[in-house]
Design a protein around this motif. Sequence first.
Motif, PDB file in Angstrom:
ATOM      1  N   PHE A  25      31.613 -28.203  94.775  1.00  0.00           N
ATOM      2  CA  PHE A  25      30.379 -28.162  95.562  1.00  0.00           C
ATOM      3  C   PHE A  25      30.538 -27.130  96.667  1.00  0.00           C
ATOM      4  O   PHE A  25      31.535 -27.134  97.392  1.00  0.00           O
ATOM      5  N   ALA A  26      29.555 -26.241  96.779  1.00  0.00           N
ATOM      6  CA  ALA A  26      29.578 -25.212  97.822  1.00  0.00           C
ATOM      7  C   ALA A  26      28.365 -25.374  98.712  1.00  0.00           C
ATOM      8  O   ALA A  26      27.231 -25.395  98.226  1.00  0.00           O
ATOM      9  N   MET A  27      28.609 -25.505 100.001  1.00  0.00           N
ATOM     10  CA  MET A  27      27.501 -25.575 100.958  1.00  0.00           C
ATOM     11  C   MET A  27      27.327 -24.207 101.602  1.00  0.00           C
ATOM     12  O   MET A  27      28.283 -23.423 101.696  1.00  0.00           O
ATOM     13  N   THR A  28      26.131 -23.903 102.039  1.00  0.00           N
ATOM     14  CA  THR A  28      25.889 -22.648 102.740  1.00  0.00           C
ATOM     15  C   THR A  28      25.585 -22.872 104.209  1.00  0.00           C
ATOM     16  O   THR A  28      25.595 -21.928 104.986  1.00  0.00           O
ATOM     17  N   ASP A  29      25.311 -24.116 104.588  1.00  0.00           N
ATOM     18  CA  ASP A  29      25.064 -24.451 105.987  1.00  0.00           C
ATOM     19  C   ASP A  29      25.752 -25.774 106.285  1.00  0.00           C
ATOM     20  O   ASP A  29      25.217 -26.841 105.978  1.00  0.00           O
ATOM     21  N   PRO A  30      26.958 -25.729 106.863  1.00  0.00           N
ATOM     22  CA  PRO A  30      27.690 -26.978 107.121  1.00  0.00           C
ATOM     23  C   PRO A  30      26.941 -27.958 108.015  1.00  0.00           C
ATOM     24  O   PRO A  30      27.253 -29.145 108.039  1.00  0.00           O
ATOM     25  N   GLY A  31      25.937 -27.486 108.759  1.00  0.00           N
ATOM     26  CA  GLY A  31      25.175 -28.380 109.611  1.00  0.00           C
ATOM     27  C   GLY A  31      24.088 -29.140 108.884  1.00  0.00           C
ATOM     28  O   GLY A  31      23.464 -30.041 109.449  1.00  0.00           O
ATOM     29  N   SER A  32      23.857 -28.803 107.608  1.00  0.00           N
ATOM     30  CA  SER A  32      22.825 -29.475 106.830  1.00  0.00           C
ATOM     31  C   SER A  32      23.207 -30.927 106.568  1.00  0.00           C
ATOM     32  O   SER A  32      24.359 -31.243 106.248  1.00  0.00           O
ATOM     33  N   GLN A  33      22.220 -31.843 106.706  1.00  0.00           N
ATOM     34  CA  GLN A  33      22.499 -33.259 106.475  1.00  0.00           C
ATOM     35  C   GLN A  33      22.868 -33.525 105.021  1.00  0.00           C
ATOM     36  O   GLN A  33      23.764 -34.311 104.735  1.00  0.00           O
ATOM     37  N   LEU A  34      22.163 -32.882 104.078  1.00  0.00           N
ATOM     38  CA  LEU A  34      22.498 -33.120 102.672  1.00  0.00           C
ATOM     39  C   LEU A  34      23.936 -32.684 102.388  1.00  0.00           C
ATOM     40  O   LEU A  34      24.699 -33.407 101.742  1.00  0.00           O
ATOM     41  N   SER A  35      24.301 -31.495 102.870  1.00  0.00           N
ATOM     42  CA  SER A  35      25.667 -31.008 102.640  1.00  0.00           C
ATOM     43  C   SER A  35      26.694 -31.930 103.274  1.00  0.00           C
ATOM     44  O   SER A  35      27.742 -32.216 102.684  1.00  0.00           O
ATOM     45  N   SER A  36      26.383 -32.424 104.472  1.00  0.00           N
ATOM     46  CA  SER A  36      27.320 -33.318 105.150  1.00  0.00           C
ATOM     47  C   SER A  36      27.501 -34.626 104.388  1.00  0.00           C
ATOM     48  O   SER A  36      28.625 -35.095 104.185  1.00  0.00           O
ATOM     49  N   LEU A  37      26.381 -35.220 103.950  1.00  0.00           N
ATOM     50  CA  LEU A  37      26.451 -36.499 103.236  1.00  0.00           C
ATOM     51  C   LEU A  37      27.114 -36.341 101.866  1.00  0.00           C
ATOM     52  O   LEU A  37      27.904 -37.188 101.446  1.00  0.00           O
ATOM     53  N   VAL A  38      26.784 -35.242 101.166  1.00  0.00           N
ATOM     54  CA  VAL A  38      27.393 -35.009  99.847  1.00  0.00           C
ATOM     55  C   VAL A  38      28.900 -34.804  99.980  1.00  0.00           C
ATOM     56  O   VAL A  38      29.689 -35.378  99.222  1.00  0.00           O
ATOM     57  N   SER A  39      29.322 -33.975 100.936  1.00  0.00           N
ATOM     58  CA  SER A  39      30.763 -33.717 101.085  1.00  0.00           C
ATOM     59  C   SER A  39      31.502 -34.995 101.474  1.00  0.00           C
ATOM     60  O   SER A  39      32.617 -35.251 100.996  1.00  0.00           O
ATOM     61  N   GLY A  40      30.883 -35.822 102.329  1.00  0.00           N
ATOM     62  CA  GLY A  40      31.515 -37.098 102.684  1.00  0.00           C
ATOM     63  C   GLY A  40      31.608 -38.043 101.504  1.00  0.00           C
ATOM     64  O   GLY A  40      32.622 -38.740 101.321  1.00  0.00           O
ATOM     65  N   TYR A  41      30.570 -38.095 100.677  1.00  0.00           N
ATOM     66  CA  TYR A  41      30.559 -38.952  99.490  1.00  0.00           C
ATOM     67  C   TYR A  41      31.658 -38.523  98.510  1.00  0.00           C
ATOM     68  O   TYR A  41      32.340 -39.359  97.901  1.00  0.00           O
ATOM     69  N   ARG A  42      31.839 -37.215  98.378  1.00  0.00           N
ATOM     70  CA  ARG A  42      32.877 -36.687  97.477  1.00  0.00           C
ATOM     71  C   ARG A  42      34.279 -36.998  97.997  1.00  0.00           C
ATOM     72  O   ARG A  42      35.210 -37.215  97.229  1.00  0.00           O
ATOM     73  N   ILE A  43      34.434 -36.992  99.311  1.00  0.00           N
ATOM     74  CA  ILE A  43      35.727 -37.355  99.895  1.00  0.00           C
ATOM     75  C   ILE A  43      36.009 -38.838  99.666  1.00  0.00           C
ATOM     76  O   ILE A  43      37.114 -39.216  99.247  1.00  0.00           O
ATOM     77  N   TYR A  44      35.009 -39.663  99.910  1.00  0.00           N
ATOM     78  CA  TYR A  44      35.204 -41.120  99.858  1.00  0.00           C
ATOM     79  C   TYR A  44      35.539 -41.602  98.449  1.00  0.00           C
ATOM     80  O   TYR A  44      36.459 -42.411  98.263  1.00  0.00           O
ATOM     81  N   TYR A  45      34.811 -41.117  97.464  1.00  0.00           N
ATOM     82  CA  TYR A  45      35.005 -41.592  96.091  1.00  0.00           C
ATOM     83  C   TYR A  45      35.760 -40.604  95.192  1.00  0.00           C
ATOM     84  O   TYR A  45      36.070 -40.933  94.053  1.00  0.00           O
ATOM     85  N   GLY A  46      36.048 -39.411  95.673  1.00  0.00           N
ATOM     86  CA  GLY A  46      36.585 -38.355  94.801  1.00  0.00           C
ATOM     87  C   GLY A  46      38.034 -38.473  94.436  1.00  0.00           C
ATOM     88  O   GLY A  46      38.479 -37.853  93.463  1.00  0.00           O
ATOM     89  N   GLY A  47      38.820 -39.227  95.202  1.00  0.00           N
ATOM     90  CA  GLY A  47      40.239 -39.380  94.889  1.00  0.00           C
ATOM     91  C   GLY A  47      41.012 -38.076  94.927  1.00  0.00           C
ATOM     92  O   GLY A  47      42.011 -37.917  94.210  1.00  0.00           O
ATOM     93  N   GLY A  48      40.567 -37.119  95.726  1.00  0.00           N
ATOM     94  CA  GLY A  48      41.266 -35.834  95.821  1.00  0.00           C
ATOM     95  C   GLY A  48      40.999 -34.900  94.669  1.00  0.00           C
ATOM     96  O   GLY A  48      41.713 -33.912  94.506  1.00  0.00           O
ATOM     97  N   LYS A  49      39.966 -35.195  93.851  1.00  0.00           N
ATOM     98  CA  LYS A  49      39.684 -34.356  92.678  1.00  0.00           C
ATOM     99  C   LYS A  49      38.357 -33.603  92.792  1.00  0.00           C
ATOM    100  O   LYS A  49      37.951 -32.949  91.846  1.00  0.00           O
ATOM    101  N   MET A  50      37.685 -33.722  93.914  1.00  0.00           N
ATOM    102  CA  MET A  50      36.346 -33.159  94.038  1.00  0.00           C
ATOM    103  C   MET A  50      36.312 -32.134  95.173  1.00  0.00           C
ATOM    104  O   MET A  50      36.003 -32.463  96.328  1.00  0.00           O
ATOM    105  N   PRO A  51      36.638 -30.875  94.884  1.00  0.00           N
ATOM    106  CA  PRO A  51      36.714 -29.860  95.952  1.00  0.00           C
ATOM    107  C   PRO A  51      35.340 -29.500  96.512  1.00  0.00           C
ATOM    108  O   PRO A  51      34.340 -29.496  95.795  1.00  0.00           O
ATOM    109  N   THR A  52      35.324 -29.203  97.777  1.00  0.00           N
ATOM    110  CA  THR A  52      34.112 -28.771  98.477  1.00  0.00           C
ATOM    111  C   THR A  52      34.403 -27.487  99.228  1.00  0.00           C
ATOM    112  O   THR A  52      35.418 -27.387  99.930  1.00  0.00           O
ATOM    113  N   ILE A  53      33.519 -26.509  99.074  1.00  0.00           N
ATOM    114  CA  ILE A  53      33.661 -25.214  99.754  1.00  0.00           C
ATOM    115  C   ILE A  53      32.812 -25.258 101.013  1.00  0.00           C
ATOM    116  O   ILE A  53      31.597 -25.399 100.951  1.00  0.00           O
ATOM    117  N   ARG A  54      33.484 -25.145 102.156  1.00  0.00           N
ATOM    118  CA  ARG A  54      32.809 -25.192 103.450  1.00  0.00           C
ATOM    119  C   ARG A  54      33.022 -23.857 104.153  1.00  0.00           C
ATOM    120  O   ARG A  54      34.032 -23.662 104.823  1.00  0.00           O
TER     121      ARG A  54
END
Length: 624
Positions: free
Chosen positions: A538-567
């Motif tokens: 997942f790549a975000m273009t605006d780290p301040g965006s609420q959708l990007s923030s919630l998606v990246s947090g969701y991927r951290i919480y459930y991703g088990g270290g397998k879901m990379p996010t580009i910030r």
Amino acid sequence: MRLLLIMGQERLDDEERPESPDLHVYGGTPSHSPRLGPIRCSAFAGDLINPKQTIKRGNKKRSIRACSERQTAKAAIGVIAILGLFCLVNWFMLSRLHEGRVWLRRGLSKNPNRNPKLILSQKEERKRFEKSKRKYNGTYGRMLSLASHALGENKLEPKDLWQEPREQASAWKPCAEQRSWTPNDGKNGYIMVTANGGINQQRVAVCNIVVVARLLNATLVIPKFMLSDVWTDASQFGDIYQEEHFMKYLSPDIRIVKELPTKLQSLDLEPIGSVVTDIEMMKEAKPDFYMQHILPILLKNGVVHFVGFGNRLAFDPMPFELQRLRCRCNFHALNFIPRIQETAALLVRRLRGSGSYVAPLDQHLLGPKFASSVLDNNKSSDPPLQQEGASSSKYLALHLRFEIDMVAHSLCYFGGGKTEQNELDSYRQKHFPSLSTLTKTKKFPSADVLRTEGLCPLTPEEAVLMLAGLGFNRETRVFVAGANIYGGSRRLAVLTSLYPNLVTKEKLLTQSELQPFKNFSSQLAALDFIACAAADAFAMTDPGSQLSSLVSGYRIYYGGGKMPTIRPNKRRLSDILMKNSTIEWNVFEKRVRKANRQTKHVSARPTGRSVYRYPRCKECMCHA
């Protein structure tokens, strides 16, 4: 006698003659010889030296020599004086410069001629002037051409492109579902909220109000969503989230009802002071504020109605169990309704193509029923476009936050000239009147300064250059999330020129599949949320965006270290992109990849930051 006179004159000449011998040539012989002594006779036999001529010649030589010596002495003294003056001035200047540096370094005001505040302001002005010289014209023709050539070489992708730092990231496990308290009875009154903004701002408001209800021992009425003139969506809580699951899952924490009791429904809440707007509350208010100012109103009137409630609860300080409740609400209690889950499952399956599989987040995003449908090999229902050659099992989700509301609110310039400026000014006057008024009465940083500070959203051109610089190959399937991109198909064409496998939900879903969501921007945003959260990267273009923030947090919480996010670090990326007319592609790649590596570190949530975006903290996740 004559001989004696001659000899006496010779003695006199010897006494008056200067120490350094002069050469007087008589037939090629020196007049003095250290070995032979003086010559008393000329080279011609019988010729004798005239005594008067000898005396006259000696006086003249002494006069010339004395004058020459005086001039030489004067010149030497002048040169020495000039050198001394130069050394004195140089010493004085160096001493003043050193003294000034000491004053600046110590920040003292001992120098009567220098004001430290003036020095700092001059420094800031010089820095701002240097930044203002770096102009942005909104075009990247040269860089896009270099990117196209680089992608055409079909190089191997970097090894860590689709990975997170696995060992460190996998050490964090979800544990927000753990409870260590008894349920509240909610006897102090009822809490209502009408949340503003889009779906993601509303989601944050819902979880915050759950915490406030527990804090005040109040009963929560199912939240309502405000109709925004920006989002123009009348969807309510039950149109997006499963109400029954929300109420049941949080029942051990707070008491939740669907509506106020009949006796309270007839009350006019505003006259009795039970309506609390965002104007009356500070941003990120601490728990003490609610206990001191909101609880008395609740106890007096039996009900408090929060209107807006955007970011009105602080993240720190916050009691441990209340912070955990926040995470429990966001990651466990808010499930999308089946109609959204079913359509999102279709979207994810078509994105993964023939290599469909169940990812770590599928169960939580789609539910057990629809998560299994991602593996359905019967693709007869898929559009013809998706049945042809869709072989890639990995896809990258790109949240291109470049809608007109974001573009207008940023006060940045995006290369559209006077037409763009007039269009954005009109939009601000209509939708952001307070901001529009401020721009006319207050001096804001220039668009170029905003860009160099990393305060502008990435354009589609900048986003695609970032992806190419990171090393995503030309065949990568890219899902672009977002509503109506400002600039429309013209700007999206830049993306598709480099990544032909770029798709949107409108391209992957049929008209009949999209029909139930028409005119409901929040429900369409829910589809984007699921597609982004389930992506392989997942790549975000605006780290301040609420959708990007919630998606990246969701991927951290459930991703088990397998879901990379580009910030992306937008300030560093802006500095790189400002050199677009001169920088070489290999240098661009190195700098972009280095900046990305620096954002991939795994660390606990910083104090004061959002638990929705940074759930790696003891309240939300357990560290093994």
